[in-house]
Each structure stands twice: as structure tokens, then as C-alpha cells.
Motif scaffolding. Structure first.
Motif, PDB file in Angstrom:
ATOM      1  N   ARG A  79       7.548  17.082 -43.639  1.00 55.13           N
ATOM      2  CA  ARG A  79       6.457  16.652 -42.784  1.00 55.13           C
ATOM      3  C   ARG A  79       5.795  17.808 -42.057  1.00 55.13           C
TER       4      ARG A  79
ATOM      5  N   MET B 191       7.621  17.670 -50.054  1.00 53.06           N
ATOM      6  CA  MET B 191       7.081  18.577 -49.033  1.00 53.06           C
ATOM      7  C   MET B 191       7.442  18.031 -47.648  1.00 53.06           C
TER       8      MET B 191
ATOM      9  N   LEU C 214       3.410  19.699 -44.416  1.00 52.70           N
ATOM     10  CA  LEU C 214       2.330  18.905 -44.995  1.00 52.70           C
ATOM     11  C   LEU C 214       1.161  18.880 -44.018  1.00 52.70           C
TER      12      LEU C 214
ATOM     13  N   SER D 128       6.397  14.539 -51.309  1.00 54.64           N
ATOM     14  CA  SER D 128       6.818  14.267 -49.943  1.00 54.64           C
ATOM     15  C   SER D 128       7.156  12.791 -49.794  1.00 54.64           C
TER      16      SER D 128
END
Length: 225
Positions: free
Chosen positions: A3, A1, A6, A38
Motif C-alpha cells: 500500500r 505492490m 502504490l 497488490s
């Protein structure tokens, strides 16, 4: 995911899940990033550090505790409800008990709970420093009961990580502990009376018994003025 997609809320939710499963020692940004799909650097960008993440996660779980309406219930009922919910919350999140011993924990949700606790004992009739003392007495009773449970979860987790049958190793340890207890008359009679239990196990409803004893003591203190 990425930044930019997120969110801090997603990170906190995932952190609570990881903490529930792995404990404080199992929380790290790499594992958390993997759970979120992520990079660890993206997680750091939102929460700065592991210690800060523990603060954020711990504050979130305080929302699970009901804050009774003090206009509709008496103080004793409110205190019992909050203490029972607190113990249940510690049971769901045993890592929080261990976190209290490792770093300061604070946040708006915990502050809201603490403020309501003070209001409960003000309604009871305590004044000044007694309000804080009554609040602390009940909180420390609940926390003390949760320590043993949290320690057991931590030991089981450590045994599982080191391989072998953790349940067998725990049973062996308790057998040895019971053998030591047999040297002492009161512990021996207890293990003989409760053959299906180890000597360290608390009788059923011990938490409820102790909580009502603490609250009854506070009631007596009010009445002795």
C-alpha cells in the motif's frame, strides 16, 4: 505492490487500461489489484470506492483533448478541433460514454475543457445563456454519435463473455435486422444500394458532415441577429 508504494496515479492508469479492455462492468478492485500486483484493500485505501475511481479515471482522459490557442485560431477551427478530439477520445474510451448515464462525472481536467469550450463560443460572439446552449449543442452532438459506437463495443464484449463466435452472432442479428428493414421502402433501397453495409451503418464521414452542419447553424444564428 504494498500500500505504501502504490500511488493514486498508478491506480488510475491501471484502471483506464482495465476499463478500455473490459468496460465498466469489468472494473472491480480485485481485478485491478491483480493487475497492479497488490491487494484490493490497498486499492480501496487510495480511491475509496469504485464510483470514485471511475470519476478519477474519467477525469484523467480529458487531458487527451487539445485546447486550441484562441489567440491564434478562429472559433470555428477551435470548435472543430475540440469536437473531433472529443469524439476520438470517446472512441478510445467507450466506457466513458456509458459512465455519463450512470453517475455524475467531474474533476479539474473536465472543468478545464468545459471552461475552454465556453471561451470558444464567447469568441464566436454568443453571449449569456447562448454560450452554454452553443457549447451543449456541440457536446451533445458528439456524445450522441459516440453512443452507438460504445453500445456496439459493449454488445461485442457481452457476446464474447457468453461464449460462441461473437462475430457470427452479430452477423446473424444484422441479417435479421436487414430483413425487417426490407419491409420499408427507403430502408430497402438503402440496403440494396449499399450491399456491403447493413442498413444501420452510417455513410462515410457522417460525423464530419453533421458537425459542420451544427457549426454552420450556429454561425447562421449569429448572423441573423
Amino acid at each position: 505492490m504494498p500500500r505504501d508504494t502504490l500511488t493514486r496515479e498508478q491506480i488510475i492508469e491501471a484502471a483506464i487500461g482495465l476499463l478500455d479492455e473490459e468496460g465498466l462492468e469489468g472494473l472491480n478492485m480485485r481485478s485491478l489489484g491483480k493487475r497492479l500486483g497488490s491487494a484490493a484493500t490497498a486499492v480501496y485505501w487510495h480511491v475509496q470506492s469504485k464510483d470514485n475511481l471511475v470519476v478519477l479515471a474519467s477525469d484523467e482522459v480529458w487531458t487527451e483533448i487539445e485546447l486550441p490557442d484562441l489567440d491564434t485560431v478562429d472559433w470555428h477551427t477551435a470548435a472543430s478541433t475540440m469536437a473531433g478530439d472529443l469524439f476520438a477520445m470517446f472512441t478510445r474510451h467507450p466506457w466513458l460514454v456509458m459512465a455519463f448515464a450512470s453517475q455524475p462525472l467531474y474533476g479539474p481536467n473536465k472543468a478545464r475543457h468545459d471552461d475552454h469550450s465556453l471561451a470558444v463560443y464567447e469568441k464566436a460572439g454568443f453571449v449569456g445563456a447562448e454560450v452554454d446552449q452553443a457549447t451543449a449543442a456541440v457536446f451533445m452532438y458528439v456524445l450522441g454519435n459516440a453512443v452507438g459506437m460504445a453500445a456496439e463495443v459493449s454488445v461485442n464484449r457481452k457476446l464474447s463473455r457468453h461464449g460462441g463466435n461473437s462475430q457470427t452472432r452479430i452477423e446473424e442479428a444484422m441479417t435479421h435486422a436487414t430483413e425487417i428493414a426490407a419491409r420499408f421502402p427507403r430502408l430497402r433501397s438503402r440496403t440494396e444500394a449499399f450491399a456491403d453495409s447493413d442498413y444501420a451503418a452510417a455513410p462515410e464521414k457522417s460525423f464530419e458532415f453533421g458537425l459542420q452542419a451544427v457549426l454552420s447553424g450556429l454561425t447562421d444564428r449569429l448572423g441573423s441577429r
